[in-house]
Design an enzyme around this catalytic site. Structure first.
Site, short mmCIF file in Angstrom:
data_model
loop_
_atom_site.label_atom_id
_atom_site.label_comp_id
_atom_site.label_asym_id
_atom_site.label_seq_id
_atom_site.Cartn_x
_atom_site.Cartn_y
_atom_site.Cartn_z
N GLY A 1 0.84 -1.20 0.00
CA GLY A 1 0.00 0.00 0.00
C GLY A 1 0.87 1.25 0.00
O GLY A 1 1.82 1.34 0.77
N THR B 1 5.02 2.38 5.63
CA THR B 1 3.68 1.82 5.80
C THR B 1 2.88 2.72 6.73
O THR B 1 3.37 3.12 7.79
CB THR B 1 3.61 0.38 6.35
OG1 THR B 1 2.24 0.08 6.66
CG2 THR B 1 4.43 0.13 7.61
N ASP C 1 0.54 1.78 8.35
CA ASP C 1 0.10 0.98 9.50
C ASP C 1 1.03 1.13 10.71
O ASP C 1 0.66 0.78 11.83
CB ASP C 1 0.02 -0.51 9.12
CG ASP C 1 -1.01 -0.77 8.04
OD1 ASP C 1 -1.81 0.14 7.76
OD2 ASP C 1 -1.02 -1.87 7.48
N MET D 1 -7.76 2.71 8.71
CA MET D 1 -7.01 1.50 8.33
C MET D 1 -6.04 1.09 9.43
O MET D 1 -6.10 1.61 10.54
CB MET D 1 -6.25 1.77 7.04
CG MET D 1 -7.11 1.76 5.80
SD MET D 1 -6.07 2.02 4.34
CE MET D 1 -7.20 1.50 3.06
N GLY D 2 -5.12 0.21 9.09
CA GLY D 2 -4.10 -0.21 10.06
C GLY D 2 -4.00 -1.71 10.19
O GLY D 2 -3.15 -2.22 10.91
N GLU E 1 -10.28 -0.75 11.30
CA GLU E 1 -10.80 -1.79 10.41
C GLU E 1 -10.51 -3.20 10.95
O GLU E 1 -11.17 -4.15 10.58
CB GLU E 1 -10.18 -1.65 9.01
CG GLU E 1 -8.65 -1.83 9.02
CD GLU E 1 -8.01 -1.79 7.63
OE1 GLU E 1 -8.71 -1.47 6.67
OE2 GLU E 1 -6.80 -2.07 7.55
N TYR F 1 -8.73 5.33 1.30
CA TYR F 1 -7.54 5.83 0.62
C TYR F 1 -7.29 7.32 0.90
O TYR F 1 -6.19 7.81 0.64
CB TYR F 1 -7.65 5.62 -0.90
CG TYR F 1 -7.29 4.20 -1.36
CD1 TYR F 1 -7.08 3.18 -0.43
CD2 TYR F 1 -7.13 3.90 -2.70
CE1 TYR F 1 -6.74 1.91 -0.84
CE2 TYR F 1 -6.79 2.62 -3.12
CZ TYR F 1 -6.60 1.63 -2.18
OH TYR F 1 -6.25 0.36 -2.58
O1 F6P Z 1 -0.68 -0.74 3.40
C1 F6P Z 1 -1.43 -0.99 4.50
C2 F6P Z 1 -2.89 -0.82 4.23
O2 F6P Z 1 -3.12 0.52 3.99
C3 F6P Z 1 -3.75 -1.38 5.34
O3 F6P Z 1 -3.95 -0.47 6.38
C4 F6P Z 1 -5.01 -1.74 4.60
O4 F6P Z 1 -5.74 -2.76 5.25
C5 F6P Z 1 -4.49 -2.20 3.29
O5 F6P Z 1 -3.28 -1.51 3.08
C6 F6P Z 1 -5.39 -2.00 2.11
O6 F6P Z 1 -4.71 -2.49 0.99
P1 F6P Z 1 -5.23 -2.43 -0.48
O7 F6P Z 1 -5.03 -1.02 -0.97
O8 F6P Z 1 -4.36 -3.40 -1.23
O9 F6P Z 1 -6.67 -2.84 -0.48
#
Ligand code: F6P
Length: 420
Positions: A13, A142, A144, A190-191, A247, A297
């Site tokens: 991500g 990240t 996260d 997120m996280g 989440e 996002y």
């Molecule tokens: O990169 C981490 C993250 O942002 C998490 O917090 C989230 O669950 C995940 O990516 C979402 O990923 P994607 O964009 O692939 O759905």
């Protein structure tokens, strides 16, 4: 012997400041042009390397490279592509080595999280095994904030700031409406399995009497009864209730409250959609009018409200990665080391890739209040400096940020096609 080229890939991500790391890598490599040849970017990360789709950066002006520093998203494209097992995925690893050899790659920079550190480590092992002169450096990122060893992960500070600011603003809104309309506002963040971003929502208030009155952490098992009691208490005492929900929150059986049912290449459950679940619980049991938001996002790309600290750290890890590589340091990752809290001082240290790979750092229990719904002073002291300072992007006359897009001009292929 020709100078070795460098390959830079974005992975997993993306963040609002991952391009600042790319900028750090390219600018520093240009400064050391006597030792490093061209910097290539993998188109959509490692997928592009396997397909031999390498993006030129020599054609980018210094101004364009500099503009990456204030542009969110992943300028080269990123991916979620599983590359873990050296034996089972021998074909892919062998192909990487083939592409490295074909394009005289001597430096590999892999900008990602825990899964990516694992890949970078394996590539470095394999290169050594094959006697190939490739230096592999993992570069952290990240939102996260769940990588071990490092004090924080580039990308997190900006997401944390966006969430804290949004929570503060939306709480002022719901408070205004609470007498005759909305009483509960819920924001999902997120996280994944770690509650760092949720914790950052707690920075919106200075003390437990200020919103958000409730934070739901993945580290704390969801207790419906205690939760509803706390919502009722907040509405009766403050007139409204602001809630941050991660989440990754799970019920007593360990099941995610919101599992979209799909999995990514690494087997991670796709999470998201917990806010409406919480909202329904509130409505059904307490009857309060609510609003909810999923920051999704938006929290990963909010470059307009970047943390200056985060931006500086994102650039610094890119810069240091190149310096480490030309000093012959292999299989390592530049990480952030906290030297002091107040005033916040940090420096870049180094970690072994193998120590970073596949370990998730959770929010410690003493960062969460005893009732499980808030952050402690210790947590606040840790988080506060990470959102400090502003680093606004330049704006155009039309009122929008002046973000840059780089052309994806590919290097001429030298190898046969490869199916992935
Ligand atoms: O990169 C981490 C993250 O942002 C998490 O917090 C989230 O669950 C995940 O990516 C979402 O990923 P994607 O964009 O692939 O759905």
């Amino acid at each position: 012997m020709a100078k070795k080229n460098a390959l830079y890939c974005q992975s997993g991500g993306v963040t609002a400041v991952i391009n600042a790391t790319a900028c750090g890598v390219i600018e520093t490599a240009r400064k050391h042009g006597d030792q490093i040849g061209t910097v290539y970017g993998g188109k959509f990360g490692i997928i592009g390397v396997l397909r031999e789709e390498l993006i030129e950066t020599d054609n980018l002006s210094d101004a364009t490279v500099r503009a990456l520093k204030h542009t969110p998203g992943g300028a080269f494209g990123s991916c979620r592509y599983k590359l873990k097992d050296l034996e089972a995925q021998k074909r892919e690893y062998d192909r990487l080595i083939e592409v490295f050899a074909a394009h005289n790659i001597g430096y590999f920079f892999y900008n990602g999280g825990g899964d990516s550190s694992d890949t970078a480590f394996k590539v470095s092992q394999l290169a050594q095994e094959k006697g190939l002169d490739v230096t592999c450096i993992g570069v952290p990122k990240t939102i996260d904030n769940d990588l071990p060893v490092t004090d924080t992960c580039p990308g997190f500070g900006t997401t944390a700031k966006y969430i804290a600011v949004s929570m503060m603003e939306a709480s002022l809104d719901v408070e205004s409406m609470s007498e005759s309309s909305t009483k509960v506002f819920i924001m999902e963040v997120m996280g994944r399995h770690a509650g760092w971003i949720a914790a950052a929502g707690g920075l919106a208030g200075d003390n437990p009497d200020q919103p958000p009155q409730i934070i739901l952490f993945p580290e704390i098992e969801f207790d419906e009864e205690a939760f509803l009691k706390r919502v009722k208490w907040a509405v009766e005492n403050h007139g409204f209730c602001s809630i941050v929900v991660s989440e990754g929150v799970r019920d007593k059986a360990g099941k995610f409250l919101a599992d979209a049912g799909t999995r990514d290449a690494f087997g991670h459950a796709q999470l998201g959609g917990v806010a409406p679940v919480i909202a329904q619980l509130v409505k059904q049991n307490l009857g309060y009018k609510y609003h909810w938001a999923v920051s999704d996002y938006l929290q990963r790309s909010a470059r307009h409200i970047a943390s200056k600290t985060d931006l500086e750290q994102a650039y610094a890890v890119g810069q240091k990665a190149v310096e480490m590589a030309i000093n012959g340091q292999n299989s390592l990752m530049p990480v952030i080391k906290r030297l002091s809290e107040d005033p916040y001082r940090w420096e870049i240290a180094t970690a072994e890739l193998k120590d970073v790979a596949n370990v998730e750092k959770m929010v410690p229990r003493d960062y969460i209040t005893e009732d499980g719904f808030g952050i402690t002073e210790k947590c606040r002291r840790y988080l506060q400096p990470l959102i400090s300072g502003e680093a606004y992007p330049p704006y155009k006359d039309n009122g929008l940020p002046d973000y840059v897009r780089i052309p994806h001009q590919l290097v001429t292929k030298k190898l046969p096609d490869f199916d992935i």
